[in-house]
Write a protein that holds these residues in place. Structure first.
Motif, PDB file in Angstrom:
ATOM      1  N   ARG A 182       0.813  -1.226   0.000  1.00 45.12           N
ATOM      2  CA  ARG A 182       0.000   0.000   0.000  1.00 45.12           C
ATOM      3  C   ARG A 182       0.841   1.269   0.000  1.00 45.12           C
ATOM      4  NH1 ARG A 182      -3.254  -2.771   3.946  1.00 45.12           N
ATOM      5  NH2 ARG A 182      -2.359  -1.479   5.603  1.00 45.12           N
ATOM      6  N   HIS A 183       1.928   1.276   0.778  1.00 48.08           N
ATOM      7  CA  HIS A 183       2.660   2.526   1.013  1.00 48.08           C
ATOM      8  C   HIS A 183       4.109   2.513   0.526  1.00 48.08           C
ATOM      9  CE1 HIS A 183      -0.795   3.628   3.402  1.00 48.08           C
ATOM     10  NE2 HIS A 183      -0.615   2.603   4.208  1.00 48.08           N
ATOM     11  N   GLY A 184       4.628   1.367   0.162  1.00 44.13           N
ATOM     12  CA  GLY A 184       6.036   1.285  -0.190  1.00 44.13           C
ATOM     13  C   GLY A 184       6.882   1.082   1.051  1.00 44.13           C
ATOM     14  N   VAL A 185       8.082   0.593   0.863  1.00 44.16           N
ATOM     15  CA  VAL A 185       8.961   0.299   1.999  1.00 44.16           C
ATOM     16  C   VAL A 185       9.420   1.566   2.702  1.00 44.16           C
ATOM     17  CG1 VAL A 185      11.164  -0.721   2.679  1.00 44.16           C
ATOM     18  CG2 VAL A 185       9.741  -1.865   0.980  1.00 44.16           C
ATOM     19  N   ALA A 186       9.858   2.550   1.918  1.00 41.53           N
ATOM     20  CA  ALA A 186      10.417   3.767   2.506  1.00 41.53           C
ATOM     21  C   ALA A 186       9.410   4.495   3.394  1.00 41.53           C
ATOM     22  CB  ALA A 186      10.926   4.697   1.409  1.00 41.53           C
ATOM     23  N   GLN A 187       8.132   4.432   3.025  1.00 45.82           N
ATOM     24  CA  GLN A 187       7.096   5.166   3.765  1.00 45.82           C
ATOM     25  C   GLN A 187       6.448   4.326   4.864  1.00 45.82           C
ATOM     26  OE1 GLN A 187       6.733   8.406   3.207  1.00 45.82           O
ATOM     27  NE2 GLN A 187       8.343   8.165   1.668  1.00 45.82           N
ATOM     28  N   THR A 188       6.944   3.135   5.074  1.00 48.47           N
ATOM     29  CA  THR A 188       6.362   2.248   6.093  1.00 48.47           C
ATOM     30  C   THR A 188       7.283   2.153   7.294  1.00 48.47           C
ATOM     31  OG1 THR A 188       5.170   0.902   4.459  1.00 48.47           O
ATOM     32  CG2 THR A 188       5.637  -0.119   6.572  1.00 48.47           C
ATOM     33  N   SER A 189       6.716   2.313   8.478  1.00 45.39           N
ATOM     34  CA  SER A 189       7.486   2.156   9.716  1.00 45.39           C
ATOM     35  C   SER A 189       7.132   0.824  10.365  1.00 45.39           C
ATOM     36  CB  SER A 189       7.173   3.297  10.688  1.00 45.39           C
ATOM     37  OG  SER A 189       5.831   3.190  11.149  1.00 45.39           O
ATOM     38  N   LEU A 190       7.959   0.402  11.300  1.00 48.65           N
ATOM     39  CA  LEU A 190       7.646  -0.820  12.038  1.00 48.65           C
ATOM     40  C   LEU A 190       6.376  -0.642  12.858  1.00 48.65           C
ATOM     41  CD1 LEU A 190      11.174  -2.034  13.225  1.00 48.65           C
ATOM     42  CD2 LEU A 190       9.793  -2.878  11.331  1.00 48.65           C
ATOM     43  N   ALA A 191       6.103   0.595  13.281  1.00 51.19           N
ATOM     44  CA  ALA A 191       4.862   0.872  14.010  1.00 51.19           C
ATOM     45  C   ALA A 191       3.652   0.625  13.111  1.00 51.19           C
ATOM     46  CB  ALA A 191       4.867   2.306  14.521  1.00 51.19           C
ATOM     47  N   ASP A 192       3.756   0.998  11.824  1.00 50.55           N
ATOM     48  CA  ASP A 192       2.672   0.738  10.870  1.00 50.55           C
ATOM     49  C   ASP A 192       2.415  -0.758  10.737  1.00 50.55           C
ATOM     50  OD1 ASP A 192       2.457   3.476  10.282  1.00 50.55           O
ATOM     51  OD2 ASP A 192       3.975   3.330   8.694  1.00 50.55           O
ATOM     52  N   ILE A 193       3.500  -1.511  10.675  1.00 55.43           N
ATOM     53  CA  ILE A 193       3.369  -2.967  10.538  1.00 55.43           C
ATOM     54  C   ILE A 193       2.765  -3.566  11.802  1.00 55.43           C
ATOM     55  CG2 ILE A 193       4.654  -5.119  10.234  1.00 55.43           C
ATOM     56  CD1 ILE A 193       6.693  -3.478   8.584  1.00 55.43           C
ATOM     57  N   ALA A 194       3.177  -3.066  12.952  1.00 51.46           N
ATOM     58  CA  ALA A 194       2.627  -3.557  14.217  1.00 51.46           C
ATOM     59  C   ALA A 194       1.118  -3.317  14.274  1.00 51.46           C
ATOM     60  CB  ALA A 194       3.320  -2.858  15.390  1.00 51.46           C
ATOM     61  N   THR A 195       0.692  -2.136  13.842  1.00 51.59           N
ATOM     62  CA  THR A 195      -0.740  -1.817  13.834  1.00 51.59           C
ATOM     63  C   THR A 195      -1.504  -2.757  12.909  1.00 51.59           C
ATOM     64  OG1 THR A 195      -0.297   0.520  14.305  1.00 51.59           O
ATOM     65  CG2 THR A 195      -2.440  -0.019  13.339  1.00 51.59           C
ATOM     66  N   GLU A 196      -0.952  -2.979  11.711  1.00 51.70           N
ATOM     67  CA  GLU A 196      -1.590  -3.876  10.739  1.00 51.70           C
ATOM     68  C   GLU A 196      -1.691  -5.297  11.287  1.00 51.70           C
ATOM     69  OE1 GLU A 196      -3.193  -4.895   6.883  1.00 51.70           O
ATOM     70  OE2 GLU A 196      -2.790  -2.940   7.800  1.00 51.70           O
ATOM     71  N   GLY A 213      -1.737  -6.134  14.439  1.00 54.82           N
ATOM     72  CA  GLY A 213      -2.453  -6.211  15.712  1.00 54.82           C
ATOM     73  C   GLY A 213      -1.560  -6.650  16.856  1.00 54.82           C
ATOM     74  N   VAL A 214      -0.274  -6.243  16.797  1.00 53.22           N
ATOM     75  CA  VAL A 214       0.670  -6.584  17.859  1.00 53.22           C
ATOM     76  C   VAL A 214       1.355  -5.310  18.328  1.00 53.22           C
ATOM     77  CG1 VAL A 214       1.080  -8.875  16.863  1.00 53.22           C
ATOM     78  CG2 VAL A 214       2.599  -6.988  16.250  1.00 53.22           C
ATOM     79  N   THR A 215       2.129  -5.399  19.384  1.00 53.82           N
ATOM     80  CA  THR A 215       2.860  -4.249  19.900  1.00 53.82           C
ATOM     81  C   THR A 215       4.175  -4.076  19.130  1.00 53.82           C
ATOM     82  OG1 THR A 215       4.069  -5.544  21.538  1.00 53.82           O
ATOM     83  CG2 THR A 215       1.913  -4.674  22.192  1.00 53.82           C
ATOM     84  N   ARG A 216       4.771  -2.891  19.236  1.00 55.83           N
ATOM     85  CA  ARG A 216       6.080  -2.688  18.620  1.00 55.83           C
ATOM     86  C   ARG A 216       7.121  -3.599  19.275  1.00 55.83           C
ATOM     87  NH1 ARG A 216       8.054   3.345  17.962  1.00 55.83           N
ATOM     88  NH2 ARG A 216       9.733   2.150  16.973  1.00 55.83           N
ATOM     89  N   GLY A 217       6.909  -3.876  20.560  1.00 59.72           N
ATOM     90  CA  GLY A 217       7.814  -4.787  21.247  1.00 59.72           C
ATOM     91  C   GLY A 217       7.821  -6.160  20.615  1.00 59.72           C
TER      92      GLY A 217
END
Length: 212
Positions: A26-40, A42-46
């Motif tokens: 959806r957003h490309g690698v450069a525009q994606t953070s690990l926080a975005d992936i965590a939200t997708e 459904g887990v914590t950044r930890g």
């Protein structure tokens, strides 16, 4: 209990990787953070950092899944005792082309490789690894075609090195064109036929080894 915990950890890892593919698409690698992936996912950044040191580590894990999926057929095609080297190579490419169409992970990994507009230090890590893998594949194709000559599938006067360059270049061009203009290339159905046509030339002894 320990076994259940391990299974749950593996499931969480798979969920994170699946989520990463979706967000990258959806957003490309450069525009994606690990926080975005965590939200997708459904887990914590930890939970992300428990499994992956950083985004490059996550990308490498995704790429490894693609590589390992084709490893058995790749290794089989290169075995010196394989009675049908060209047949195994044809099977490998047919599986690969189908995966390009059906597998979101494979699509996304190659989209990263071919998308010049989505460059970052993370994607450069994948590109560098892919360059090394392509070199290994080039050498592997030389082995396959050399074995095909020994098995009598290709005439003895065949130029293995030039044949490898031909096959290697056409396959790469086919993939690149499919990503850039998928409406022009039916890679699932036309891809195997292209490979079959190349093999027909090889069986006819083309390209011929230069006489020195």
């Amino acid at each position: 209990m320990a076994r259940k915990t391990k299974e749950e950890a593996l499931e969480t890892r798979r969920t994170i990787l699946d989520a990463a593919v979706q967000v990258f698409a959806r957003h490309g690698v450069a525009q994606t953070s690990l926080a975005d992936i965590a939200t997708e996912a459904g887990v914590t950044r930890g939970a992300i950092y428990w499994h992956f040191a950083n985004k490059a580590d996550l990308l490498n894990s995704l790429w490894e899944q693609v590589v390992q999926f084709y490893a058995p057929l790749t290794e089989a095609s290169e075995r010196h005792d394989e009675p049908d080297p060209l047949g195994k190579l044809q099977e490998l490419y047919s599986s690969f082309f189908a995966g390009m169409v059906d597998d979101p992970l494979q699509q996304q990994m190659f989209r990263i490789l071919f998308d010049e507009g989505d460059r970052s230090k993370d994607t450069e890590t994948i590109r560098q690894r892919h360059r090394l893998l392509r070199r290994e594949r080039y050498l592997g194709l030389q082995v396959v075609l050399g074995n095909a000559v020994k098995r009598g599938q290709i005439p003895s006067g065949f130029d293995v090195q030039l044949g490898t360059v031909t096959l290697f270049s056409i396959i790469h061009g086919l993939i690149a064109n499919w990503f850039m203009n998928p409406e022009l290339v039916d890679i699932r159905n036309q891809g195997p036929r292209v490979v079959q046509s190349i093999f027909q030339l090889f069986r006819a002894g083309l390209p011929v080894r230069e006489r020195g």
